[in-house]
Scaffold this motif. Structure first.
Motif, PDB file in Angstrom:
ATOM      1  N   LEU A 164      22.891  17.253  17.646  1.00 23.76           N
ATOM      2  CA  LEU A 164      23.835  16.194  17.247  1.00 23.76           C
ATOM      3  C   LEU A 164      25.089  16.240  18.124  1.00 23.76           C
ATOM      4  N   SER A 165      25.576  17.465  18.412  1.00 25.77           N
ATOM      5  CA  SER A 165      26.750  17.616  19.298  1.00 25.77           C
ATOM      6  C   SER A 165      26.442  17.100  20.694  1.00 25.77           C
ATOM      7  N   ARG A 166      25.247  17.439  21.193  1.00 25.78           N
ATOM      8  CA  ARG A 166      24.862  16.998  22.542  1.00 25.78           C
ATOM      9  C   ARG A 166      24.737  15.468  22.593  1.00 25.78           C
ATOM     10  N   TYR A 167      24.274  14.894  21.505  1.00 25.19           N
ATOM     11  CA  TYR A 167      24.133  13.431  21.449  1.00 25.19           C
ATOM     12  C   TYR A 167      25.507  12.753  21.497  1.00 25.19           C
ATOM     13  N   GLU A 168      26.451  13.279  20.711  1.00 21.41           N
ATOM     14  CA  GLU A 168      27.827  12.719  20.716  1.00 21.41           C
ATOM     15  C   GLU A 168      28.408  12.772  22.132  1.00 21.41           C
ATOM     16  N   LEU A 169      28.171  13.905  22.783  1.00 23.65           N
ATOM     17  CA  LEU A 169      28.679  14.116  24.127  1.00 23.65           C
ATOM     18  C   LEU A 169      28.031  13.136  25.111  1.00 23.65           C
ATOM     19  N   TYR A 170      26.747  12.933  24.942  1.00 21.57           N
ATOM     20  CA  TYR A 170      25.968  12.020  25.790  1.00 21.57           C
ATOM     21  C   TYR A 170      26.559  10.606  25.711  1.00 21.57           C
ATOM     22  N   LYS A 174      29.063   8.561  28.821  1.00 19.56           N
ATOM     23  CA  LYS A 174      28.256   7.472  29.402  1.00 19.56           C
ATOM     24  C   LYS A 174      27.000   8.020  30.101  1.00 19.56           C
ATOM     25  N   GLN A 175      26.269   8.827  29.341  1.00 21.73           N
ATOM     26  CA  GLN A 175      24.969   9.354  29.805  1.00 21.73           C
ATOM     27  C   GLN A 175      25.059  10.302  31.010  1.00 21.73           C
ATOM     28  N   LYS A 176      26.218  10.910  31.218  1.00 20.94           N
ATOM     29  CA  LYS A 176      26.343  11.806  32.378  1.00 20.94           C
ATOM     30  C   LYS A 176      25.871  13.235  32.066  1.00 20.94           C
ATOM     31  N   VAL A 177      25.842  13.583  30.796  1.00 17.86           N
ATOM     32  CA  VAL A 177      25.510  14.967  30.424  1.00 17.86           C
ATOM     33  C   VAL A 177      24.023  15.062  30.112  1.00 17.86           C
ATOM     34  N   LYS A 178      23.350  16.004  30.773  1.00 18.93           N
ATOM     35  CA  LYS A 178      21.903  16.123  30.592  1.00 18.93           C
ATOM     36  C   LYS A 178      21.562  17.244  29.624  1.00 18.93           C
ATOM     37  N   THR A 179      20.658  16.939  28.704  1.00 18.11           N
ATOM     38  CA  THR A 179      20.106  17.937  27.801  1.00 18.11           C
ATOM     39  C   THR A 179      18.595  17.856  27.925  1.00 18.11           C
ATOM     40  N   HIS A 180      17.960  18.978  28.216  1.00 21.74           N
ATOM     41  CA  HIS A 180      16.500  19.052  28.254  1.00 21.74           C
ATOM     42  C   HIS A 180      16.042  20.035  27.178  1.00 21.74           C
ATOM     43  N   ALA A 181      14.750  19.995  26.876  1.00 24.82           N
ATOM     44  CA  ALA A 181      14.197  20.965  25.917  1.00 24.82           C
ATOM     45  C   ALA A 181      12.698  21.087  26.122  1.00 24.82           C
ATOM     46  N   THR A 182      12.157  22.223  25.684  1.00 24.95           N
ATOM     47  CA  THR A 182      10.698  22.376  25.611  1.00 24.95           C
ATOM     48  C   THR A 182      10.339  22.640  24.153  1.00 24.95           C
ATOM     49  N   THR A 183       9.152  22.212  23.753  1.00 23.47           N
ATOM     50  CA  THR A 183       8.740  22.427  22.362  1.00 23.47           C
ATOM     51  C   THR A 183       7.221  22.481  22.251  1.00 23.47           C
ATOM     52  N   ASN A 184       6.756  23.262  21.266  1.00 17.43           N
ATOM     53  CA  ASN A 184       5.315  23.274  20.936  1.00 17.43           C
ATOM     54  C   ASN A 184       5.011  22.264  19.834  1.00 17.43           C
ATOM     55  N   LEU A 185       6.050  21.667  19.263  1.00 23.06           N
ATOM     56  CA  LEU A 185       5.865  20.812  18.081  1.00 23.06           C
ATOM     57  C   LEU A 185       5.660  19.356  18.480  1.00 23.06           C
ATOM     58  N   SER A 200      15.971  10.730  15.286  1.00 20.41           N
ATOM     59  CA  SER A 200      16.305   9.445  15.918  1.00 20.41           C
ATOM     60  C   SER A 200      17.275   9.649  17.091  1.00 20.41           C
ATOM     61  N   ARG A 201      18.175  10.635  16.966  1.00 20.28           N
ATOM     62  CA  ARG A 201      19.090  10.950  18.085  1.00 20.28           C
ATOM     63  C   ARG A 201      18.298  11.527  19.266  1.00 20.28           C
ATOM     64  N   MET A 202      17.258  12.302  18.949  1.00 24.47           N
ATOM     65  CA  MET A 202      16.443  12.901  20.006  1.00 24.47           C
ATOM     66  C   MET A 202      15.755  11.822  20.836  1.00 24.47           C
ATOM     67  N   ARG A 203      15.368  10.742  20.175  1.00 29.20           N
ATOM     68  CA  ARG A 203      14.738   9.630  20.917  1.00 29.20           C
ATOM     69  C   ARG A 203      15.686   9.058  21.960  1.00 29.20           C
ATOM     70  N   GLU A 204      16.983   9.070  21.624  1.00 25.08           N
ATOM     71  CA  GLU A 204      17.969   8.520  22.559  1.00 25.08           C
ATOM     72  C   GLU A 204      18.407   9.535  23.619  1.00 25.08           C
ATOM     73  N   LEU A 205      18.251  10.824  23.296  1.00 26.72           N
ATOM     74  CA  LEU A 205      18.651  11.887  24.230  1.00 26.72           C
ATOM     75  C   LEU A 205      17.579  12.194  25.265  1.00 26.72           C
ATOM     76  N   PHE A 206      16.305  12.063  24.837  1.00 23.44           N
ATOM     77  CA  PHE A 206      15.205  12.598  25.641  1.00 23.44           C
ATOM     78  C   PHE A 206      14.157  11.559  26.025  1.00 23.44           C
ATOM     79  N   ASN A 207      13.562  11.788  27.195  1.00 27.22           N
ATOM     80  CA  ASN A 207      12.262  11.196  27.528  1.00 27.22           C
ATOM     81  C   ASN A 207      11.217  12.207  27.071  1.00 27.22           C
TER      82      ASN A 207
END
Length: 220
Positions: A164-170, A174-185, A200-207
């Motif tokens: 949620l913090s990373r999304y607010e920052l994003y 203006k989309q300059k901050v990148k957050t990536h992740a890996t998951t088995n789920l 729903s925030r993850m949908r906007e943060l990640f491809n």
């Protein structure tokens, strides 16, 4: 001026394509040769690029080299981060560690296991969540299998709060901050773990880039 299409490893020069003075015209087979060599240096001589992973690597390389045309055909938004999902042992973490090296002039991201962030929270409390709400670039490894955080007897879904913090920052940057992740789920399991709001925030943060569900365990 440095030529970003050339990378030197162990005294050997690798070409990733052609540089015309402004842009690099990347050559995917050349990138694969470099990734195979760099992977062996990082992870040992048994590392190799598997044929069945070449499609996913093409997507990820297109993203990191900012090939807008290819990304558009894959439905990838280069302003968002990458959420790389797939079964245990399919090589997600290795690829995210490795792909940083293809674009040495781009700002690197730090790869951090989610469980370490939770353990940090257990010791330091909400200061840990604040720390990750900064403008550094991160890749959160193994999202969704970390334990629930507990500080002074209070439970906290630490990674949910961090996202949620990373999304607010994003949004603010203006989309300059990148957050990536890996998951088995999968998507349903992530929603179960973090709730609908975070999902729903993850949908906007990640491809979302996903390995085949049948991808084998390469650690065996």
């Amino acid at each position: 001026m440095d030529n970003p299409s050339k990378i030197i490893e162990g005294g050997v020069e690798f070409s990733l394509g052609n540089f015309d003075g402004k842009n690099v015209l990347y050559d995917f087979p050349k990138i694969l040769i470099y990734l195979d060599v760099k992977g062996k240096l990082l992870f040992g001589k048994n590392f190799r690029i598997h044929d069945e992973d070449k499609d996913i690597l093409l997507k990820l390389c297109s993203y990191f080299i900012k090939d807008r045309e290819n990304c558009s055909s894959y439905g990838i938004d280069i302003d968002k981060g990458i959420l790389l999902s797939g079964p245990v042992g399919c090589g997600k973490t290795s690829l995210m560690r490795l792909l940083r090296y293809v674009v040495p002039l781009q700002r690197p991201y730090e790869l951090i296991p989610c469980r370490n962030i939770t353990f940090g929270f257990n010791h330091l409390g909400y200061k840990t969540i604040e720390e990750f709400g900064n403008t550094k670039f991160y890749c959160f490894d193994d999202l969704g299998i970390e334990p629930i955080g507990r500080h002074y007897g209070k439970d906290c879904n630490v990674m949910g709060e961090v996202l949620l913090s990373r999304y607010e920052l994003y949004l603010k940057t203006k989309q300059k901050v990148k957050t990536h992740a890996t998951t088995n789920l999968n998507a349903e399991e992530l929603e179960e773990r973090y709730g609908n709001r975070v999902r729903s925030r993850m949908r906007e943060l990640f491809n979302l880039v996903a390995f085949d569900k049948e991808a084998g365990d390469k650690r065996k």
